[in-house]
Design an enzyme around this catalytic site. Structure first.
Site, mmCIF file in Angstrom:
data_model
loop_
_atom_site.group_PDB
_atom_site.id
_atom_site.type_symbol
_atom_site.label_atom_id
_atom_site.label_comp_id
_atom_site.label_asym_id
_atom_site.label_seq_id
_atom_site.Cartn_x
_atom_site.Cartn_y
_atom_site.Cartn_z
ATOM 1 N N ILE A 109 1.048 -0.983 -0.457
ATOM 2 C CA ILE A 109 -0.281 -0.261 0.195
ATOM 3 C C ILE A 109 1.020 1.298 0.085
ATOM 4 C CG2 ILE A 109 -1.622 1.043 1.213
ATOM 5 C CD1 ILE A 109 -2.182 -1.968 2.077
ATOM 6 N N CYS A 110 0.709 1.877 -1.101
ATOM 7 C CA CYS A 110 1.408 3.423 -1.101
ATOM 8 C C CYS A 110 2.916 3.160 -0.663
ATOM 9 C CB CYS A 110 1.319 3.759 0.125
ATOM 10 S SG CYS A 110 1.328 6.164 0.470
ATOM 11 N N THR A 111 3.612 4.159 0.136
ATOM 12 C CA THR A 111 5.300 3.500 0.127
ATOM 13 C C THR A 111 5.438 2.253 0.016
ATOM 14 O OG1 THR A 111 5.488 5.077 1.932
ATOM 15 C CG2 THR A 111 5.261 6.067 -0.155
#
Length: 320
Positions: A109-111
């Site tokens: 998720i995301c970074t």
């Protein structure tokens, strides 16, 4: 008793919504599936000490990385503001590689994608992350194929998502694959998610990183948007603002990090997306207005960039 365990790898400074969003999706899913298929989210970390999230709240892991007895159906890595600059942690990488060796879905998720990259799990794979960190992800892991304009990307059993709220979209996509689209839609409705966004929906407009007001780049952007249907070339943009094409390319890269040609392509896609979402215009009219040479060319660009055709995009994202 839950039989499908979802491991969510967390760390100090983790983005709180990267944890809560997916966790709520799987928890709500249990209302719509048989008890024997129920999900349980297990928070995993290098330590069982309290961790501070990005918004200042504290969170506790359920299992340490050293506990490898659980058989997880899905392993997800939560992101956090510090991960793009964080040093490589071989203990975390080794755990992720061991998890990826099994027949399970693994993702970020995301970074969180940066942790998968340090573990060598992005090489040769199509991936995405938060648009602000996409260029750094591509630079750190050049063997990965970073698609910075996607909500989420599937590549085999690997799934990666854009930033923050996109973790909910990622979890819904996993749920749709495992339990069917009807269950995913029911959960989305329960969570009051207005639209279950598909992987092809753009996560940002090309204008989120604006050029300096009055600069040649800014004036070229304005000229382009006023003349998009005329299909101006990079040379035409440069002539309109009184610089050479080579100098305009240098200025674009310095100010907004992309070439003029890439900006032209993104601007066309962005206008086409808006028209598909908000109007009933025929595809031919949209293609002309956005500067595509034909409907077939627009379809090719959409499928290459967003993973869906214009017709599919309109069906998914057309305003009510």
């Amino acid at each position: 008793m839950p039989t499908q365990k979802i491991a969510l790898l967390i760390h100090d400074g983790v983005q709180a919504l990267d944890v809560a969003g997916p966790a709520d999706v799987f928890a709500e899913a249990n209302q719509f599936i048989p008890p024997e298929d129920a999900y349980a989210v297990v928070l995993v970390s290098a330590t069982l000490e309290p961790l501070r999230t990005s918004n200042g709240t504290r969170i506790l892991a359920d299992r340490p990385l050293s506990d490898v007895t659980d058989d997880y159906a899905v392993v997800l890595v939560a992101g956090g503001p510090d991960l793009p600059l964080a040093a490589h942690d071989e203990t975390v990488s080794a755990w992720l590689r061991s998890q990826a060796a099994g027949s399970r879905t693994i993702g970020s998720i995301c970074t969180g994608a940066f942790r998968l990259g340090h573990a060598g799990l992005l090489d040769g794979r199509r991936v995405t992350t938060h648009w602000q960190n996409a260029s750094r992800l591509a630079a750190l892991f050049p063997a990965a194929r970073v698609e910075d304009d996607r909500i989420f990307v599937w590549d085999g059993d690997l799934v990666t998502s854009a930033g923050v709220t996109a973790g909910i979209d990622l979890a819904l996509a996993i749920l749709a694959r495992r339990q069917g689209s009807d269950v995913a839609r029911a959960v989305a409705k329960r969570l009051v998610v207005v639209a279950q966004r598909q992987g092809g929906q753009s996560q940002f407009s090309p204008f989120l990183a604006p050029a300096e007001a009055g600069s040649p780049v800014s004036r070229a952007q304005v000229y382009l948007m006023e003349n998009l249907s005329a299909r101006p070339t990079v040379q035409a943009l440069a002539k309109a603002v009184g610089v050479s094409a080579r100098n305009l390319s240098r200025l674009f890269l310095a100010e907004i990090g992309i070439t003029p040609l890439e900006f032209i392509n993104r601007a066309r896609i962005d206008r086409a997306r808006n028209l598909l979402e908000a109007t009933d215009l025929a595809l031919k009219a949209i293609a002309y207005d956005c500067g595509f040479t034909s409907v077939d060319r627009m379809r090719l660009i959409f499928e290459r960039r967003l993973g869906v055709s214009p017709v599919q995009y309109r069906r998914h994202f057309r305003s009510a």
